[in-house]
Scaffold this active site. Structure first.
Site: not given
Ligand code: GLU
Length: 451
Positions: A170, A130
């Site tokens: 995201d 991430k």
């Protein structure tokens, strides 16, 4: 004698807290998994002797870097960028990029940790990662966003690659931002590869990637209801968020015959007792994405609805709830309210939207409750399919992809049943997802020896 990590859960968590000071989100995510895993691995000496749990709770690496950019007024601005490469035991690191002022190392470490299990659950060969930055896209011009994305990629490019680490979107990162970052990557490296997913259809993107997270969450919800012989027809749904995940979850609920009562943003929630129809969802999509408007404007467009400033929607009685905004948006108190109001099922579209207290409330009430790592895996699953299409230099048809997404969500549901069936008609989906996701990663790590 071999050193074993055969300690009890509190001792293990003490260690995690000590090694990760001031990182409450990361500690929370590890605790949620460890609570379920400890029982399962109790008698599996291999995992202990090889310190698998200890190793899995330590990211492979955390890269942090400076991102300088110039705003429209000519000021030099400095942000912090990150990429957390959590685990690549079963495939290249894979996970989104988040641009939001709340981004810090703890948040990205928790997201990368969750992503590792989520990606394993999809059955596709993807590790977990991430990234992101504390850059706040709100109020920025399109040129400012472009300059930021380019500067961010000027550093990130050296850490990623189609077979190394494949970022995606995201919160705060959609198709436009992926375009700017892909353009910069291509410019620096002179390579056209599937290094990012969520790309535009003309340049290597996959059909249904945009819809996949929200649609997948509702497919998962429908699978859970089916275990009780129920479906979504006539059911009322409370949804938080108004971004890509929330609007597509709402769309699929409507398509399957349900009635959506709420959507929200950081300013508050909209309650529309008449139901948020497809036409209204389309308005929200345009208003939020293209006009960059606020949810409070909904009530002027659709009289009959009310706006509740500064509040979350969990007090609205409903049959099903889908938290689709962000982490820790549904607290223990909210979970108790949902249960008291007769909510039957909760499927998380966001990552870790329910706090630990809330998770315990849902488990104790034996609700149909799916953690994000199971129910929101549809997005990254179609990202995995985008990677396959890029590698094969081809594009699958929409019907093929729709079917693959449905099959993957059904497969995740099945994995949860395998490891989460508690007997007496109760499936603990959190436990099922944690054990199934972790088992695959742990077994691969065992095969690699001490690395
Ligand atoms: N950000 C999404 C997630 O939380 C998608 C990640 C991806 O497609 O790589 O799963």
């Amino acid at each position: 004698m071999a050193v074993s990590d055969h300690v009890d859960l509190p001792t293990f968590m003490e260690g995690v807290k000590k090694r990760n000071p001031h990182q409450p989100e990361f500690v929370q995510a590890v605790q949620e998994v460890a609570e379920d895993i400890f029982e399962f691995i109790g008698d599996k000496e291999d995992y202990h002797a090889q310190q698998i749990l200890r190793r899995i709770a330590e990211p492979d690496r955390v890269v942090s870097f400076r991102v300088c950019w110039e705003d429209d007024a000519g000021n030099i601005r400095v942000q912090r960028g990150y990429r957390v490469q959590n685990n690549n035991a079963i495939g290249p690191y894979k996970g989104g990029i988040r641009f939001h002022p709340s981004v810090n190392e703890s948040v990205l470490k928790f997201l990368a940790f969750e992503q590792t299990f989520k990606n394993a659950l999809t059955g596709l060969p993807m590790g977990g990662g991430k990234g992101g930055s504390n850059f706040n896209p709100k109020g920025k011009s399109v040129r400012e966003i472009m300059r930021f994305c380019q500067s961010f990629m000027t550093e990130l490019y050296r850490h990623i690659g189609a077979d190394v680490d494949v970022p995606a979107g995201d919160i705060g990162v959609g198709g436009r931002e992926i375009g700017y970052m892909f353009g910069q990557y291509k410019r620096i490296t002179n390579e056209f590869t599937g290094v990012l997913t969520g790309k535009g259809l003309e340049w290597g993107g996959s059909l249904i990637r945009t819809e996949a997270t929200g649609y997948g969450a509702v497919y998962f919800l429908a699978n859970m209801l089916a275990t009780k012989g129920e479906d979504l027809v006539g059911k009322t749904a409370v949804i938080s968020g108004s971004g890509n995940v929330a609007t597509h979850a709402a769309e699929k609920i409507v398509q399957l015959g349900g009635k959506v009562l709420t959507l929200s943003d950081s300013g508050g929630f909209v309650h529309d007792p008449d139901g948020i129809t497809q036409e209204k969802i389309d308005w929200v999509k345009t208003h939020k994405t293209h006009r960059r408007g606020r949810m409070q404007d909904y009530v002027a467009a659709f009289p009959g609805a009310t706006f509740h400033e500064g509040k979350t929607p969990w007090g609205v009685p409903c049959d099903v709830a889908l938290p689709c905004a962000t982490q820790n948006e549904l607290l223990g108190e909210d979970a108790r309210t949902l249960v008291a109001n007769g909510c039957r099922a909760v499927a998380e579209g966001a990552n870790m939207p329910t706090d630990l207290d809330g998770v315990h409330v849902f488990k104790a009430a034996r609700l149909l409750y799916a953690p994000g790592k199971a129910s929101n895996a549809g997005g990254v699953a179609v990202s995995g399919l985008e990677m396959s299409q890029n590698s094969a230099r081809r594009a699958w048809k929409e019907e093929e992809l729709q079917q693959m997404l449905k099959d993957i969500m059904l497969g995740i549901h099945q994995s949860c049943l395998t490891y989460g069936d508690q007997g007496g008609g109760y499936i603990d989906y959190v436990k099922g997802a944690n054990i199934a996701g972790r088992k695959k990663v742990a077994d691969a790590m065992l095969a690699f020896g001490v690395v």
